[in-house]
Scaffold this active site. Structure first.
Site, PDB file in Angstrom:
ATOM      1  N   HIS A 253       0.835  -0.991  -0.107  1.00  0.00           N
ATOM      2  CA  HIS A 253      -0.045   0.071  -0.050  1.00  0.00           C
ATOM      3  C   HIS A 253       1.013   1.339   0.224  1.00  0.00           C
ATOM      4  O   HIS A 253       0.670   2.112  -0.699  1.00  0.00           O
ATOM      5  CB  HIS A 253      -0.832  -0.100   1.194  1.00  0.00           C
ATOM      6  CG  HIS A 253      -1.654   1.227   1.378  1.00  0.00           C
ATOM      7  ND1 HIS A 253      -3.230   1.229   1.272  1.00  0.00           N
ATOM      8  CD2 HIS A 253      -1.530   2.402   2.082  1.00  0.00           C
ATOM      9  CE1 HIS A 253      -3.475   2.382   1.447  1.00  0.00           C
ATOM     10  NE2 HIS A 253      -2.471   3.195   2.025  1.00  0.00           N
ATOM     11  N   GLU A 254       1.897   1.270   0.706  1.00  0.00           N
ATOM     12  CA  GLU A 254       2.811   2.339   1.072  1.00  0.00           C
ATOM     13  C   GLU A 254       3.697   2.518  -0.299  1.00  0.00           C
ATOM     14  O   GLU A 254       3.733   3.753  -0.735  1.00  0.00           O
ATOM     15  CB  GLU A 254       3.822   2.215   2.251  1.00  0.00           C
ATOM     16  CG  GLU A 254       2.836   2.168   3.610  1.00  0.00           C
ATOM     17  CD  GLU A 254       1.904   3.279   3.702  1.00  0.00           C
ATOM     18  OE1 GLU A 254       2.099   4.317   3.216  1.00  0.00           O
ATOM     19  OE2 GLU A 254       0.913   2.989   4.520  1.00  0.00           O
TER      20      GLU A 254
ATOM     21  N   HIS B  41       1.670   4.329  -2.932  1.00  0.00           N
ATOM     22  CA  HIS B  41       1.705   5.759  -2.772  1.00  0.00           C
ATOM     23  C   HIS B  41       2.766   6.677  -3.346  1.00  0.00           C
ATOM     24  O   HIS B  41       2.623   7.630  -4.064  1.00  0.00           O
ATOM     25  CB  HIS B  41       1.485   6.114  -1.268  1.00  0.00           C
ATOM     26  CG  HIS B  41       0.308   6.160  -0.667  1.00  0.00           C
ATOM     27  ND1 HIS B  41      -0.709   6.866  -0.964  1.00  0.00           N
ATOM     28  CD2 HIS B  41      -0.219   5.665   0.590  1.00  0.00           C
ATOM     29  CE1 HIS B  41      -1.688   6.700  -0.295  1.00  0.00           C
ATOM     30  NE2 HIS B  41      -1.642   6.001   0.807  1.00  0.00           N
TER      31      HIS B  41
ATOM     32  N   GLU C 108      -6.444   6.736  -1.384  1.00  0.00           N
ATOM     33  CA  GLU C 108      -6.304   5.586  -0.443  1.00  0.00           C
ATOM     34  C   GLU C 108      -6.923   4.407  -1.197  1.00  0.00           C
ATOM     35  O   GLU C 108      -6.416   3.186  -0.976  1.00  0.00           O
ATOM     36  CB  GLU C 108      -7.220   5.866   0.980  1.00  0.00           C
ATOM     37  CG  GLU C 108      -6.439   6.709   1.664  1.00  0.00           C
ATOM     38  CD  GLU C 108      -5.009   6.262   2.171  1.00  0.00           C
ATOM     39  OE1 GLU C 108      -4.692   5.249   2.430  1.00  0.00           O
ATOM     40  OE2 GLU C 108      -4.180   7.159   1.849  1.00  0.00           O
TER      41      GLU C 108
END
Length: 309
Positions: free
Chosen positions: A149-150, A153, A227
């Protein structure tokens, strides 16, 4: 959630400082004056607002990694000291290669909460940090999804896009704050001097702070959309089920008060309840994120990558 709040507060502080500098330069050197006895020069005011507005967001971006490390006391892993740190470095390296970005700095910060964040000035100059609480309370599969997920980003360039959006928002905040300042100074206080009076300066700074807080609604909306993309990235770099499991783990721990500093809350994976309402939430509710993953929806800007923060 940390990343967003820290960026917003840093940006607001820089913008106010730049505005004070603008006033000083205008008063002492006569440069950048956009208002006189004949009225306000809207064209030059808008140009200067853009210069200072984008300047504030760019400075915030350049400072983001440095501020993040110091805000949570993150310790960058230079050389893995144990098996957990070795796994962490290897997982981030593998996912960074999958995403086609440079290897980010990897850090751990001491906090009982389950959280992680990513920040940095570019795709190839980023930081990924995880809490000790995450390493202690998540399985390796769940932690792998969080890291994905990070990394998403970073790969999506979310901080760069955020900077551009913030620059536009800053421009209009500065511009309209000066319009309000002019109205108060000339209409309400009836200043008839050749230049702006104290009413203009005081009102403008107060208006900038108020407009800046209201403008954060736009940035928070953007953050919520990203997100969903970040969750899709976690599903891509780990697996969809691992990402769902990670979010469900967060949901189980949702009643535990967040330990991140308030200015960093927007950068975390778990987000914040949004005590001022949904408009000020940096993250969508966990149930919505889980439902989007189960239905294979990104609900964002169309890309299939993103991060947890």
């Amino acid at each position: 959630m940390k990343r967003i709040i820290l960026f917003l507060l840093t940006n607001l502080a820089v913008m106010v400082i730049l505005s004070v500098a603008w006033f000083v330069i205008s008063k002492v050197f006569g440069l950048g004056v956009t208002m006189d006895k004949n009225g306000i020069n809207y064209g030059s005011t808008l140009v200067l607002a853009a210069v200072f507005g984008f300047g504030g967001s760019l400075i915030s971006l350049m400072m983001s990694k440095w501020m993040a490390k110091r805000s949570v006391g993150a310790e960058v892993i230079e050389q893995p000291r144990n098996e957990a740190e070795r796994w962490l470095m290897q997982t981030v390296e593998r996912q960074a290669k999958m995403a086609g970005i440079g290897m980010p700095e990897v850090a751990i910060y001491d906090s009982p909460e389950i959280n992680a964040f990513a920040t940095g000035a570019s795709r190839n100059n980023a930081l990924v940090a995880v809490s000790t609480g995450l390493l202690a309370n998540m399985t390796r599969d769940e932690a792998e999804a969080v890291l994905g997920h990070e990394i998403g980003h970073v790969a999506n360039g979310d901080m760069i896009t955020l900077t551009l959006i913030q620059g536009v928002v800053n421009t209009f905040v500065i511009f309209f704050a000066r319009i309000v300042g002019y109205f108060v100074d000339r209409v309400l206080l009836k200043n008839q001097g050749d230049g702006p009076g104290i009413g203009f300066y005081v009102t403008t700074i107060v208006a900038e702070i108020i407009f800046g807080i209201l403008a954060s609604i736009i940035v928070m909306w953007f953050s919520r959309q990203r997100e969903f993309r970040a969750d899709e990235a976690g599903a891509r770099f780990a697996s969809r089920q691992k990402m769902i499991s990670a979010l469900e783990r967060l949901k189980l721990n949702y009643d535990t008060p967040a330990q991140l500093p308030s200015q960093m809350t927007a950068f975390g994976i778990s987000g914040h309840r949004g005590s001022f309402g949904r408009l000020f939430m940096s993250h969508p509710p966990l149930d919505e994120r889980i439902a989007a993953l189960r239905h294979g929806q990104s609900s964002g800007f169309g890309a299939r990558t993103g991060t947890v923060q």
